[in-house]
Write a protein that holds these residues in place. Structure first.
Motif, PDB file in Angstrom:
ATOM      1  N   VAL A  10       0.800  -1.225   0.000  1.00 35.72           N
ATOM      2  CA  VAL A  10       0.000   0.000   0.000  1.00 35.72           C
ATOM      3  C   VAL A  10       0.836   1.280   0.000  1.00 35.72           C
ATOM      4  CG1 VAL A  10      -1.980  -1.114   1.090  1.00 35.72           C
ATOM      5  CG2 VAL A  10      -0.292   0.039   2.511  1.00 35.72           C
ATOM      6  N   GLU A  11       2.142   1.172   0.234  1.00 29.74           N
ATOM      7  CA  GLU A  11       3.012   2.353   0.325  1.00 29.74           C
ATOM      8  C   GLU A  11       2.940   3.274  -0.891  1.00 29.74           C
ATOM      9  OE1 GLU A  11       6.171   5.016   0.123  1.00 29.74           O
ATOM     10  OE2 GLU A  11       6.225   3.238  -1.139  1.00 29.74           O
ATOM     11  N   PRO A  12       2.866   2.753  -2.117  1.00 22.27           N
ATOM     12  CA  PRO A  12       2.802   3.661  -3.276  1.00 22.27           C
ATOM     13  C   PRO A  12       1.571   4.585  -3.285  1.00 22.27           C
ATOM     14  CG  PRO A  12       3.305   1.420  -3.987  1.00 22.27           C
ATOM     15  CD  PRO A  12       2.977   1.348  -2.533  1.00 22.27           C
ATOM     16  N   TYR A  13       0.562   4.271  -2.498  1.00 21.52           N
ATOM     17  CA  TYR A  13      -0.688   5.039  -2.508  1.00 21.52           C
ATOM     18  C   TYR A  13      -0.773   6.053  -1.373  1.00 21.52           C
ATOM     19  CZ  TYR A  13      -1.748   1.155  -5.571  1.00 21.52           C
ATOM     20  OH  TYR A  13      -1.689   0.224  -6.568  1.00 21.52           O
ATOM     21  N   ASN A  14       0.254   6.150  -0.539  1.00 18.44           N
ATOM     22  CA  ASN A  14       0.213   7.027   0.635  1.00 18.44           C
ATOM     23  C   ASN A  14      -0.055   8.485   0.282  1.00 18.44           C
ATOM     24  OD1 ASN A  14       0.558   4.959   2.438  1.00 18.44           O
ATOM     25  ND2 ASN A  14       2.751   5.298   2.729  1.00 18.44           N
ATOM     26  N   THR A  15       0.628   9.011  -0.735  1.00 17.57           N
ATOM     27  CA  THR A  15       0.454  10.420  -1.103  1.00 17.57           C
ATOM     28  C   THR A  15      -0.960  10.697  -1.596  1.00 17.57           C
ATOM     29  OG1 THR A  15       2.785  10.516  -1.710  1.00 17.57           O
ATOM     30  CG2 THR A  15       1.377  12.286  -2.522  1.00 17.57           C
ATOM     31  N   PHE A  46      -7.851  -7.557   4.126  1.00 15.98           N
ATOM     32  CA  PHE A  46      -7.044  -7.686   2.915  1.00 15.98           C
ATOM     33  C   PHE A  46      -7.188  -9.053   2.261  1.00 15.98           C
ATOM     34  CE2 PHE A  46      -3.168  -7.920   0.310  1.00 15.98           C
ATOM     35  CZ  PHE A  46      -3.326  -6.745  -0.390  1.00 15.98           C
ATOM     36  N   GLU A  47      -7.429 -10.099   3.038  1.00 18.59           N
ATOM     37  CA  GLU A  47      -7.577 -11.433   2.438  1.00 18.59           C
ATOM     38  C   GLU A  47      -8.814 -11.504   1.538  1.00 18.59           C
ATOM     39  OE1 GLU A  47     -10.032 -11.524   6.133  1.00 18.59           O
ATOM     40  OE2 GLU A  47      -7.962 -10.935   5.781  1.00 18.59           O
ATOM     41  N   ARG A  48      -9.731 -10.571   1.679  1.00 22.53           N
ATOM     42  CA  ARG A  48     -10.938 -10.547   0.845  1.00 22.53           C
ATOM     43  C   ARG A  48     -10.766  -9.675  -0.397  1.00 22.53           C
ATOM     44  NH1 ARG A  48     -15.191 -10.223   5.786  1.00 22.53           N
ATOM     45  NH2 ARG A  48     -14.694 -12.251   6.633  1.00 22.53           N
ATOM     46  N   PHE A  49      -9.636  -8.995  -0.489  1.00 20.87           N
ATOM     47  CA  PHE A  49      -9.356  -8.191  -1.678  1.00 20.87           C
ATOM     48  C   PHE A  49      -9.086  -9.137  -2.838  1.00 20.87           C
ATOM     49  CE2 PHE A  49      -6.156  -6.238  -4.475  1.00 20.87           C
ATOM     50  CZ  PHE A  49      -6.912  -5.188  -4.954  1.00 20.87           C
ATOM     51  N   GLU A  50      -9.753  -8.896  -3.963  1.00 19.90           N
ATOM     52  CA  GLU A  50      -9.599  -9.751  -5.127  1.00 19.90           C
ATOM     53  C   GLU A  50      -8.359  -9.347  -5.907  1.00 19.90           C
ATOM     54  OE1 GLU A  50     -13.157  -9.878  -7.465  1.00 19.90           O
ATOM     55  OE2 GLU A  50     -14.416 -10.140  -5.689  1.00 19.90           O
ATOM     56  N   GLU A  51      -7.434 -10.279  -6.053  1.00 20.21           N
ATOM     57  CA  GLU A  51      -6.195 -10.040  -6.789  1.00 20.21           C
ATOM     58  C   GLU A  51      -6.537  -9.594  -8.211  1.00 20.21           C
ATOM     59  OE1 GLU A  51      -2.275  -9.525  -6.770  1.00 20.21           O
ATOM     60  OE2 GLU A  51      -3.282 -10.496  -5.089  1.00 20.21           O
ATOM     61  N   GLY A  52      -5.859  -8.589  -8.683  1.00 19.91           N
ATOM     62  CA  GLY A  52      -6.109  -8.062 -10.020  1.00 19.91           C
ATOM     63  C   GLY A  52      -7.103  -6.913 -10.024  1.00 19.91           C
ATOM     64  N   SER A  53      -7.762  -6.677  -8.898  1.00 19.36           N
ATOM     65  CA  SER A  53      -8.681  -5.547  -8.799  1.00 19.36           C
ATOM     66  C   SER A  53      -7.888  -4.264  -8.570  1.00 19.36           C
ATOM     67  CB  SER A  53      -9.641  -5.745  -7.626  1.00 19.36           C
ATOM     68  OG  SER A  53     -10.450  -6.870  -7.830  1.00 19.36           O
ATOM     69  N   ASN A  54      -8.580  -3.157  -8.598  1.00 19.17           N
ATOM     70  CA  ASN A  54      -7.958  -1.848  -8.416  1.00 19.17           C
ATOM     71  C   ASN A  54      -7.738  -1.595  -6.929  1.00 19.17           C
ATOM     72  OD1 ASN A  54      -7.224   0.824  -8.342  1.00 19.17           O
ATOM     73  ND2 ASN A  54      -8.980   1.560  -9.508  1.00 19.17           N
ATOM     74  N   LEU A  55      -6.504  -1.785  -6.459  1.00 13.37           N
ATOM     75  CA  LEU A  55      -6.181  -1.618  -5.043  1.00 13.37           C
ATOM     76  C   LEU A  55      -6.398  -0.174  -4.600  1.00 13.37           C
ATOM     77  CD1 LEU A  55      -5.127  -2.774  -2.386  1.00 13.37           C
ATOM     78  CD2 LEU A  55      -2.809  -2.298  -3.188  1.00 13.37           C
ATOM     79  N   LYS A  56      -6.006   0.774  -5.434  1.00  8.96           N
ATOM     80  CA  LYS A  56      -6.172   2.187  -5.079  1.00  8.96           C
ATOM     81  C   LYS A  56      -7.656   2.515  -4.900  1.00  8.96           C
ATOM     82  CE  LYS A  56      -5.030   6.843  -6.701  1.00  8.96           C
ATOM     83  NZ  LYS A  56      -4.393   7.622  -7.788  1.00  8.96           N
ATOM     84  N   GLY A  57      -8.485   2.060  -5.812  1.00 11.73           N
ATOM     85  CA  GLY A  57      -9.927   2.277  -5.710  1.00 11.73           C
ATOM     86  C   GLY A  57     -10.515   1.627  -4.470  1.00 11.73           C
TER      87      GLY A  57
END
Length: 171
Positions: A10-15, A46-57
């Protein structure tokens, strides 16, 4: 996934998260608190986050919902507190209980009614009262959204029957 791995993801999305939080809060400290709350929820689910989805969104959605839920909780509590020096009789009648003993009995009745609810109804209802949204409850309890709505509705009906004696005071 451990804390360090999650932080790297998640670090790239901090700003951009900070900028988004500032649009809501208009205060740096509040923005940082909002980011922290968002990260706690994101890590937790986080385990429910679908891989390949938009993490930033996904992170932005969590942040927006967290802010809205916190705002609702705050506005509910502020409606009961008068911030003026003079309290009118109408405000006093609205916010005061007759005495501490009566309030204790009322809370006892409410807690007793909640305890009588089946666990399948009480868990979603309590989460809803705590300020969680239907979809957050569905994710947490791993049940369909429609089931959450139905269980909360059923819990309300049962509690309404059990606490009927207080209905006349509210109306």
């Amino acid at each position: 996934m451990n804390n360090k791995q999650f932080a790297q993801v998640v670090e790239p999305y901090n700003t951009s998260l900070f900028s988004f939080a500032m649009k809501f809060t208009k205060d740096e400290d509040d923005a940082n608190d909002l980011i922290q709350d968002t990260m706690v929820k994101a890590y937790r689910f986080f385990e429910r986050f679908e891989e390949g989805s938009n993490l930033k969104g996904w992170l932005f959605t969590i942040m927006r919902n967290t802010y809205i839920n916190d705002y609702r909780r705050l506005s509910r509590s502020n409606t009961l507190v008068t911030k003026t020096d003079e309290i009118s009789s109408s405000n006093l009648a609205y916010s005061a209980t007759h005495n501490q003993g009566e309030a204790t009995f009322v809370m006892g009745d409410i807690n007793g009614a909640l305890a009588k609810l089946p666990i399948g109804l009480s868990k979603p209802f309590i989460r809803y009262v705590e300020g969680y949204k239907y979809h957050e409850i569905a994710v947490e309890l791993n049940i369909p959204l429609g089931t959450v709505k139905t269980r909360i509705h059923e819990a309300r009906k049962l509690l309404s029957k059990q606490l009927q004696m207080y209905k006349q005071r509210i109306s």
